[in-house]
Scaffold this motif. Sequence first.
Motif, PDB file in Angstrom:
ATOM      1  N   THR A   1     -15.119   1.916  -3.473  1.00 57.56           N
ATOM      2  CA  THR A   1     -13.896   2.050  -4.264  1.00 57.56           C
ATOM      3  C   THR A   1     -13.102   3.220  -3.690  1.00 57.56           C
ATOM      4  OG1 THR A   1     -15.124   1.233  -6.171  1.00 57.56           O
ATOM      5  CG2 THR A   1     -12.978   2.215  -6.603  1.00 57.56           C
ATOM      6  N   GLY A   2     -12.390   2.942  -2.624  1.00 59.94           N
ATOM      7  CA  GLY A   2     -11.630   3.953  -1.912  1.00 59.94           C
ATOM      8  C   GLY A   2     -12.506   4.752  -0.960  1.00 59.94           C
TER       9      GLY A   2
ATOM     10  N   SER B   1     -12.737   7.814  -1.132  1.00 59.01           N
ATOM     11  CA  SER B   1     -13.342   8.865  -1.964  1.00 59.01           C
ATOM     12  C   SER B   1     -14.781   8.516  -2.325  1.00 59.01           C
ATOM     13  CB  SER B   1     -12.517   9.064  -3.243  1.00 59.01           C
ATOM     14  OG  SER B   1     -11.210   9.482  -2.940  1.00 59.01           O
ATOM     15  N   GLU B   2     -14.999   7.288  -2.753  1.00 54.27           N
ATOM     16  CA  GLU B   2     -16.354   6.886  -3.116  1.00 54.27           C
ATOM     17  C   GLU B   2     -17.247   6.847  -1.882  1.00 54.27           C
ATOM     18  OE1 GLU B   2     -17.814   3.901  -6.411  1.00 54.27           O
ATOM     19  OE2 GLU B   2     -17.494   2.783  -4.533  1.00 54.27           O
TER      20      GLU B   2
ATOM     21  N   SER C   1     -10.560   3.499   4.859  1.00 59.75           N
ATOM     22  CA  SER C   1      -9.841   3.068   3.654  1.00 59.75           C
ATOM     23  C   SER C   1      -8.642   2.223   4.041  1.00 59.75           C
ATOM     24  CB  SER C   1      -9.362   4.301   2.875  1.00 59.75           C
ATOM     25  OG  SER C   1      -8.470   3.948   1.852  1.00 59.75           O
TER      26      SER C   1
ATOM     27  N   SER D   1      -5.977   2.376   2.115  1.00 59.70           N
ATOM     28  CA  SER D   1      -4.883   3.022   1.381  1.00 59.70           C
ATOM     29  C   SER D   1      -3.672   3.330   2.242  1.00 59.70           C
ATOM     30  CB  SER D   1      -5.380   4.303   0.716  1.00 59.70           C
ATOM     31  OG  SER D   1      -6.284   4.025  -0.327  1.00 59.70           O
TER      32      SER D   1
ATOM     33  N   CYS E   1      -2.465   2.232  -1.474  1.00 62.60           N
ATOM     34  CA  CYS E   1      -3.212   3.314  -2.120  1.00 62.60           C
ATOM     35  C   CYS E   1      -3.824   2.885  -3.456  1.00 62.60           C
ATOM     36  CB  CYS E   1      -2.308   4.525  -2.327  1.00 62.60           C
ATOM     37  SG  CYS E   1      -1.685   5.233  -0.788  1.00 62.60           S
ATOM     38  N   GLY E   2      -3.114   2.030  -4.183  1.00 64.60           N
ATOM     39  CA  GLY E   2      -3.586   1.617  -5.497  1.00 64.60           C
ATOM     40  C   GLY E   2      -4.687   0.578  -5.469  1.00 64.60           C
TER      41      GLY E   2
ATOM     42  N   ARG F   1      -7.565   0.921  -3.993  1.00 68.79           N
ATOM     43  CA  ARG F   1      -8.822   1.665  -4.092  1.00 68.79           C
ATOM     44  C   ARG F   1      -9.968   0.922  -3.406  1.00 68.79           C
ATOM     45  NH1 ARG F   1      -7.442   5.080  -3.184  1.00 68.79           N
ATOM     46  NH2 ARG F   1      -9.238   6.350  -3.782  1.00 68.79           N
TER      47      ARG F   1
END
Length: 396
Positions: free
Chosen positions: A96-97, A99-100, A233, A235, A241-242, A244
């Motif tokens: 999930t992005g 980030s994850e 990613s 994004s 970006c949305g 994710r």
Amino acid sequence: MPTISDKGALMPESPIRKLVPYAEKAYKEGKTVYHLNIGQPDIKTPQIALDAVKVHSLNILAYTRSEGSEEYRQKIANYYAKNDIYVKHDDIIVTTGGSEALLFTFGSIMDVDDEIIIPEPFYANYNGFSTASGVKVVPVISKIEDNFALPAIEEFEKLITPKTKAILICNPGNPTGYLYSKEEIQKLAAIVKKHDLFLIADEVYREFAYDGNKHYSIMQDFGLEDYAIVIDSVSKRYSMCGARIGCLVSKNKDVIKTALKFAQARLSPPTLAQIASEAALETPQSYFDEVITEYVERRNTLITELQKIEGVKVAKPKGAFYCIAELPVANSDDFAQWLLEEFDVNGETIMVAPAAGFYSTPGVGLNQIRIAYVLNKESLIKSVNILKEALKAYNN
């Protein structure tokens, strides 16, 4: 009264998002705010990705596999092959992005109080991910005077301890736009192999390399099969970006096997976003050619205008769509808030990201800001003019 955790208290605010309440107040006062603070491109998302969601034939919005659908991962592997990165679909975990993917990586390779070396300034959320994982960031400082080039390899070796587990780079860099050379990747490869460390590369801006420079991935011919972990990613690549959706990529089977356990704990990545991301892989090269041309023009416009302001120092990015500017102010946090609360030019002001949050060394970057050149050239020229007038007013 119950109390929050020490970890929660130590969790840093985002320098990119923490000023949002002041921007919202400015909106309510009727001001126009030019957002230079966040990497949200105004480039249109490929229509093929949007259409895939519109026309899907699902009757149930169900879970997917924890590692992402096999078909999507196979197509990601095909995408990498076109970029001279040769991996299999089972070397990839959809997240999930990005980030994850970073959180899974930190959880898979580091324990509490372990250390990770990161050239700073770096993407601000690396601080947050480290805090959430109980990991200590050990910074090696790169300087605006050197255009944020990789510090001497000896500087890395001085920082390695028995607690060191990895080196993390962002290439091209957020917030600096720095693009690592093949020689720099080779030096990093040598040091991680010498000291038995992981090398993590956040490569979400891979497509955005300028001036004829080439992006080199740590997954290419550097002999890092057991050491390399790539974070990726959709994004920025597709202006999604949305969605994710990101991924973690490694040929180290223990890393993938361990990260999968974290993926299973959160069940699965979002289904519709995977459909859009899979379709986005069919985006023609002409899309990227146009986007890169646009970003180069924006970068050149921004740098040229910033260099006209007395007392401002700026590094020239080689990739991504950010730059760091050093301002003639003592504290850019105070200045950024003042811009939103008290200043405007004909009802217009700007929102920037104070750069201290992109460092982990206390007191560094206090007079710097990160600017995302994700607006059109006309808006960038207006924004820099507002910055010029703001500096005059603020310093007087």
